[in-house]
Design a protein around this motif. Sequence first.
Motif, PDB file in Angstrom:
ATOM      1  N   VAL A 137       2.333  -7.382   7.133  1.00 35.18           N
ATOM      2  CA  VAL A 137       2.206  -7.358   8.484  1.00 35.18           C
ATOM      3  C   VAL A 137       0.818  -6.802   8.859  1.00 35.18           C
ATOM      4  O   VAL A 137       0.160  -7.004   9.842  1.00 35.18           O
ATOM      5  CB  VAL A 137       3.366  -6.557   9.170  1.00 35.18           C
ATOM      6  N   ARG A 138       0.431  -5.561   8.152  1.00 34.85           N
ATOM      7  CA  ARG A 138      -0.746  -5.006   8.366  1.00 34.85           C
ATOM      8  C   ARG A 138      -1.927  -5.935   8.148  1.00 34.85           C
ATOM      9  O   ARG A 138      -2.611  -6.021   9.223  1.00 34.85           O
ATOM     10  CB  ARG A 138      -1.067  -3.906   7.309  1.00 34.85           C
ATOM     11  N   ILE A 139      -1.829  -6.980   7.268  1.00 32.00           N
ATOM     12  CA  ILE A 139      -2.998  -7.947   7.163  1.00 32.00           C
ATOM     13  C   ILE A 139      -3.070  -8.939   8.366  1.00 32.00           C
ATOM     14  O   ILE A 139      -3.746  -9.357   8.874  1.00 32.00           O
ATOM     15  CB  ILE A 139      -2.794  -8.741   5.668  1.00 32.00           C
ATOM     16  N   ARG A 140      -1.683  -9.473   8.557  1.00 33.20           N
ATOM     17  CA  ARG A 140      -1.421 -10.445   9.795  1.00 33.20           C
ATOM     18  C   ARG A 140      -1.970  -9.697  11.069  1.00 33.20           C
ATOM     19  O   ARG A 140      -2.470 -10.329  11.682  1.00 33.20           O
ATOM     20  CB  ARG A 140       0.139 -10.779   9.890  1.00 33.20           C
ATOM     21  N   LEU A 141      -1.607  -8.465  11.264  1.00 33.89           N
ATOM     22  CA  LEU A 141      -1.901  -7.833  12.285  1.00 33.89           C
ATOM     23  C   LEU A 141      -3.558  -7.769  12.532  1.00 33.89           C
ATOM     24  O   LEU A 141      -4.148  -8.089  13.578  1.00 33.89           O
ATOM     25  CB  LEU A 141      -1.537  -6.439  12.448  1.00 33.89           C
ATOM     26  N   ALA A 142      -4.231  -7.548  11.509  1.00 38.08           N
ATOM     27  CA  ALA A 142      -5.820  -7.298  11.570  1.00 38.08           C
ATOM     28  C   ALA A 142      -6.237  -8.939  11.927  1.00 38.08           C
ATOM     29  O   ALA A 142      -7.401  -9.141  12.811  1.00 38.08           O
ATOM     30  CB  ALA A 142      -6.288  -6.971  10.218  1.00 38.08           C
ATOM     31  N   TRP A 197      -8.613   1.767   0.454  1.00 39.71           N
ATOM     32  CA  TRP A 197      -8.688   0.220   0.131  1.00 39.71           C
ATOM     33  C   TRP A 197      -8.101  -0.553   1.039  1.00 39.71           C
ATOM     34  O   TRP A 197      -8.316  -1.936   1.316  1.00 39.71           O
ATOM     35  CB  TRP A 197      -8.109   0.110  -1.282  1.00 39.71           C
ATOM     36  N   ALA A 198      -7.142  -0.023   1.815  1.00 43.30           N
ATOM     37  CA  ALA A 198      -6.537  -0.956   3.104  1.00 43.30           C
ATOM     38  C   ALA A 198      -7.490  -1.115   3.946  1.00 43.30           C
ATOM     39  O   ALA A 198      -7.626  -2.425   4.533  1.00 43.30           O
ATOM     40  CB  ALA A 198      -5.345  -0.089   3.487  1.00 43.30           C
ATOM     41  N   LEU A 199      -8.596  -0.173   4.269  1.00 47.90           N
ATOM     42  CA  LEU A 199      -9.406  -0.360   5.258  1.00 47.90           C
ATOM     43  C   LEU A 199     -10.410  -1.483   4.645  1.00 47.90           C
ATOM     44  O   LEU A 199     -11.009  -2.170   5.452  1.00 47.90           O
ATOM     45  CB  LEU A 199      -9.956   0.946   5.540  1.00 47.90           C
ATOM     46  N   VAL A 200     -10.811  -1.459   3.650  1.00 52.05           N
ATOM     47  CA  VAL A 200     -11.654  -2.377   3.074  1.00 52.05           C
ATOM     48  C   VAL A 200     -11.095  -3.847   3.217  1.00 52.05           C
ATOM     49  O   VAL A 200     -11.698  -4.747   3.528  1.00 52.05           O
ATOM     50  CB  VAL A 200     -11.876  -2.305   1.535  1.00 52.05           C
ATOM     51  N   LEU A 201      -9.853  -4.037   2.732  1.00 51.23           N
ATOM     52  CA  LEU A 201      -9.113  -5.286   2.970  1.00 51.23           C
ATOM     53  C   LEU A 201      -8.928  -5.654   4.397  1.00 51.23           C
ATOM     54  O   LEU A 201      -9.371  -6.815   4.654  1.00 51.23           O
ATOM     55  CB  LEU A 201      -7.700  -5.029   2.588  1.00 51.23           C
ATOM     56  N   PHE A 202      -8.886  -4.812   5.220  1.00 55.16           N
ATOM     57  CA  PHE A 202      -8.710  -4.942   6.529  1.00 55.16           C
ATOM     58  C   PHE A 202     -10.229  -5.421   7.132  1.00 55.16           C
ATOM     59  O   PHE A 202     -10.357  -6.383   7.812  1.00 55.16           O
ATOM     60  CB  PHE A 202      -8.346  -3.875   7.622  1.00 55.16           C
ATOM     61  N   GLY A 203     -11.107  -5.041   6.710  1.00 55.64           N
ATOM     62  CA  GLY A 203     -12.527  -5.335   6.938  1.00 55.64           C
ATOM     63  C   GLY A 203     -12.880  -6.724   6.531  1.00 55.64           C
ATOM     64  O   GLY A 203     -13.594  -7.694   7.200  1.00 55.64           O
ATOM     65  N   LEU A 204     -12.453  -7.043   5.292  1.00 55.69           N
ATOM     66  CA  LEU A 204     -12.490  -8.268   4.591  1.00 55.69           C
ATOM     67  C   LEU A 204     -11.967  -9.232   5.375  1.00 55.69           C
ATOM     68  O   LEU A 204     -12.722 -10.429   5.600  1.00 55.69           O
ATOM     69  CB  LEU A 204     -12.348  -8.170   3.086  1.00 55.69           C
ATOM     70  N   LEU A 205     -10.594  -9.180   5.829  1.00 58.82           N
ATOM     71  CA  LEU A 205     -10.121 -10.302   6.646  1.00 58.82           C
ATOM     72  C   LEU A 205     -10.722 -10.435   7.907  1.00 58.82           C
ATOM     73  O   LEU A 205     -10.653 -11.613   8.600  1.00 58.82           O
ATOM     74  CB  LEU A 205      -8.421  -9.844   6.530  1.00 58.82           C
ATOM     75  N   THR A 206     -11.011  -9.335   8.611  1.00 62.74           N
ATOM     76  CA  THR A 206     -11.539  -9.377  10.098  1.00 62.74           C
ATOM     77  C   THR A 206     -12.895 -10.221   9.745  1.00 62.74           C
ATOM     78  O   THR A 206     -13.296 -11.149  10.788  1.00 62.74           O
ATOM     79  CB  THR A 206     -11.937  -7.907  10.388  1.00 62.74           C
ATOM     80  N   LEU A 230       2.321 -10.729  17.969  1.00 64.57           N
ATOM     81  CA  LEU A 230       2.368 -10.074  16.744  1.00 64.57           C
ATOM     82  C   LEU A 230       1.423  -8.592  17.017  1.00 64.57           C
ATOM     83  O   LEU A 230       1.895  -7.630  16.902  1.00 64.57           O
ATOM     84  CB  LEU A 230       1.584 -10.479  15.696  1.00 64.57           C
ATOM     85  N   VAL A 231       0.337  -8.915  17.924  1.00 66.94           N
ATOM     86  CA  VAL A 231      -0.356  -7.676  18.382  1.00 66.94           C
ATOM     87  C   VAL A 231       0.394  -6.714  19.443  1.00 66.94           C
ATOM     88  O   VAL A 231       0.335  -5.682  19.139  1.00 66.94           O
ATOM     89  CB  VAL A 231      -1.852  -7.834  19.020  1.00 66.94           C
ATOM     90  N   LYS A 266       0.914   1.135  16.632  1.00 64.39           N
ATOM     91  CA  LYS A 266       2.032   1.900  15.726  1.00 64.39           C
ATOM     92  C   LYS A 266       1.609   2.048  14.461  1.00 64.39           C
ATOM     93  O   LYS A 266       2.382   2.245  13.429  1.00 64.39           O
ATOM     94  CB  LYS A 266       3.376   0.916  15.746  1.00 64.39           C
ATOM     95  N   GLU A 267       0.242   1.574  14.353  1.00 65.50           N
ATOM     96  CA  GLU A 267      -0.259   1.590  12.773  1.00 65.50           C
ATOM     97  C   GLU A 267      -0.031   2.793  12.077  1.00 65.50           C
ATOM     98  O   GLU A 267       0.418   3.024  10.759  1.00 65.50           O
ATOM     99  CB  GLU A 267      -1.569   0.879  12.712  1.00 65.50           C
ATOM    100  N   GLU A 268      -0.242   3.993  12.656  1.00 61.58           N
ATOM    101  CA  GLU A 268      -0.390   5.219  11.969  1.00 61.58           C
ATOM    102  C   GLU A 268       1.212   5.620  11.853  1.00 61.58           C
ATOM    103  O   GLU A 268       1.493   6.012  10.785  1.00 61.58           O
ATOM    104  CB  GLU A 268      -0.741   6.340  12.788  1.00 61.58           C
ATOM    105  N   ASP A 269       2.014   5.346  12.729  1.00 63.32           N
ATOM    106  CA  ASP A 269       3.718   5.693  12.333  1.00 63.32           C
ATOM    107  C   ASP A 269       3.957   4.830  10.951  1.00 63.32           C
ATOM    108  O   ASP A 269       4.769   5.240  10.173  1.00 63.32           O
ATOM    109  CB  ASP A 269       4.330   5.262  13.388  1.00 63.32           C
ATOM    110  N   TYR A 270       3.507   3.437  10.893  1.00 59.65           N
ATOM    111  CA  TYR A 270       3.866   2.741   9.950  1.00 59.65           C
ATOM    112  C   TYR A 270       3.309   2.981   8.505  1.00 59.65           C
ATOM    113  O   TYR A 270       4.008   3.388   7.378  1.00 59.65           O
ATOM    114  CB  TYR A 270       3.701   1.335  10.123  1.00 59.65           C
ATOM    115  N   GLU A 271       1.965   3.722   8.697  1.00 60.88           N
ATOM    116  CA  GLU A 271       1.233   4.097   7.381  1.00 60.88           C
ATOM    117  C   GLU A 271       2.020   5.479   6.816  1.00 60.88           C
ATOM    118  O   GLU A 271       2.370   5.591   5.685  1.00 60.88           O
ATOM    119  CB  GLU A 271      -0.088   4.495   7.905  1.00 60.88           C
TER     120      GLU A 271
END
Length: 965
Positions: free
Chosen positions: A433-438, A479-488, A515-516, A522-527
Amino acid sequence: MRIKELTIYGFGRHRNVTVTPGERITIFFGENEAGKTTIHQFILQVLFGFPPKNGALLRYEPKDGAAYGGKLLLEDPEYGQFEVERVRGRSAGDVTVRFSDGTTAGQEKLSAILRQYDRTAFESIFSFSLFQLQGLEQMDADELSRTLLSSGTTGVDLLLQLEKKLEKEKGELFKKSGKNPRMNIVLKELRELETAMKEQRSRMDEYGPSMERLHETGQLITQKRQELDGIRQEAGKLQAMRLRLPAEEERKKLTAELERLGNAVFPPNGIREQEMLEAKKVETEAVLSRSRYELEALTDRTEGQADPEHLTVLKVLLDKEQDWQDLRQQEYRCASEQTRLLNEQQHLLDRLGAADTETAAKLRSADSSLAAEQRLQGLAAAVERAEQAAQSCETEWRRAKEQEDRSLAALRQHQAGKPSAEDEAAASKWPGVRIRLAEAKAYTALAGGQQADGASNAGWVIIAAALIAMAAGAFLKQWALVLFGLLTAAAAVILLKKRPAEDRQDDREQEMRALVKAYAGKEEDYEKLCSRVAEYARTEEQLQLTVRQSAGQREALGAELARIRDTEEENGRLLQQALAVHGFQPYASPGMIPELFRMLNKLQETDRLLADLTDELLAIRSRLDTHRRKAEDCLGRELPETDLYTVIRQYAGSLQEQVNAAETGRVQAEQLKRTIHDKENELKTYREKELALFAKADAADKKTFYEAYDRSQRRQALTARLDSLEAQLASQRDADVRDISETELAALEDHQEQRLADIEKELTALTEEQAALRHKTEALLTEDAHLLTQQKFESKKAEFNELAMEWSVKQAVAEAIRQTMADLKETKLPAVLQRANRHFHHVTGGAYDTLAIGDSDHFLALRSDGQSFSIAELSQATKEQAYLSLRLALAGELLGDAPFPIIMDDPFVHFDGRRLSRMIGLLEILAADHQLFIFTCHEELAAQWPDAAIITVSEIGNSQEAVKL
């Protein structure tokens, strides 16, 4: 100075105890009544002496009469290592100091070692309890200065004592409104002497009139004395008349009674002669009666006859008595030894466990050699080693089982907080979900700006932001932030390549916006949810691994324990077989084997001795039977063996007495007959003399003889009295005495007595007046009294000046001492307070900065925010922290002059965990210079000292060592 060892001979409840304390900190732990205070008092009393028997302090003398006292092994930087021993002796005990070079000393040297401290000074600084940490709120700076400066090395304590002594002596010399001080008394005497001098000067004018009156009183006294002599002469005549009247009357009565008694004559010493004759008659009659009785009794006793030949046979038999007695002693000795050996044999059989004859026979025939003993001891040692190994293995197995149980409990407790199934499902879905949300956020951002002229610029801005995010994630290892930047960035590139005509894909855009909307914010709660679920999984895996390891260790130890038990059982079976062969009970340990073989050897030796002793006893009894049969044949009756020769000797004695009595009786009978004849003649003579004595007194019998004696004695007494009266009356006939009646004589005597009393009264008054006048005129004439008073006045004045000088000297010395104390207070007290402030700041955790002295010279505690509090306003624990800081600062300041240990009795009971921890840290620092002794009954306090020596007082015994915990 450090205490290396305490040895208690007998003190309170402790007997023969040796305790070795730690080098730095020693904790004496024990419950109430365990003996902690006893050890505390032992240290103080060995150093400073036992208290008096009638004092307030206990002496801790042993109740069972054991040795009283003990010794301390000490080490001092100046005197090296030495012992101080104090035992029962004088009131304070006998003390001996022994140095390492072999020399000894006494109390004087000990006082020097203790730097001239007495017990009071030592307890005021180095030894204290919780109750002594009270009263700081009432203590002012002057009292603290005296306590801080009372050191046996500086001499300040002597100065303080001298100051008190001088103040007391000044009060004894002079007080402003006092009566008993010496100067007050002398001043009062000076005032009285001054008043007396004024009075004496006023009496000097009375001399002339006093001399005239003195001459008149002399003439009057002479005249009165002449009158008194005339009256006394007349009284003598009246007295002679009174004496003659009863004498005449008594003479008439005596004459008449002598005529009535007559002139009968009584022989001189008649009564004495009659009593002597009467006594001789009674004595002679008694001897005569006794002799007749003895003659009759003697005749009755000598009627039988004795057999001399039978007596000779008995004497021959008695000559063999010694042989009989020797045999009896041998029999007794053998019987006693036999009984002793039988008892010892039975005792050994009982000790060896021989409950039946079969076991006893095995023991008597068993192999008791040294080789057999060593073989059995080896088997017993093997059994004991196997038991110890089994106990050790079983202990390890229990520990492994406890570890397994704790791990299982921890696992169950952890599983109780397991995330719910919904949380686990959400956490597992969140990475996708995190990847799709980005992607959705990027898509919706790009889709909203395609109709604007600057759409392409917005896309490049998103790419730049994505690159920045990727760089930041790589730097922070997120690494989650790196992946988020790459997808963006990828999404932005795709959007830039698409044409605006693609806006017709409304469904895709709606999906992305949904989805957004669902996950935005709620990203911090899910993390956090993902982190919690992952952490739970990791912890559960670790706990399960620990449980498996503990179970494996337990199973391995169980197998090892079973193997050891098998070995132990096999060794025990072999040992029981070996013990059964020898007849021993199957429970012997290696330590019992030597004792069992010693008793076995003793039992076999006892059997051999019993056999030899039985043969000897049979031979002795045979010889005794031969003696007894001969004696029975001689006496003709059966005789007891125990008293055989006693009966023979009694019988022989009886026969000998009969033979001797027959001869003696004949001689005594002849003597008694002669005695009876002589006494009958004596009695006849005494009776004739008595009758002749009665005839001289003209009496018929004894009664009339005593009546005649009474009349004779009465006549002699009356004659003597009559002669005395005649002589008295003859002397009065020559005096000037006229006949006068009793009434007239009484009237004259009364008149004379009244005149005599009046004149004596007047004469007494005149004599007293004459003496007073003579004393007065002599004093006035010589003026000695005035001079003496003046001399006394000058002497008292000089005495007053001397006392005033003495008072001035004492005042000057006392003022000098007070000035010295003030100087010492200014120089020494600040250093102690500075050290105390550091301690106080540390133990309060910085809550209080300093201890200061306020305007009223009482202590104030200054808090870190500047607020000040009196000691009374602080909590109990903070009060004790303040006092402990002062005590420890003083001990530290005196370290060079008095390097003594510090002894504390439960001073931390009011401290919480933080206060206690800080106080322990401070004491750990001070322990580098001071040896610390802490007595406590709180187990949790002892556990707070990991590096201290812990001594459990209830378990101490001989040579008890300090135990490191």
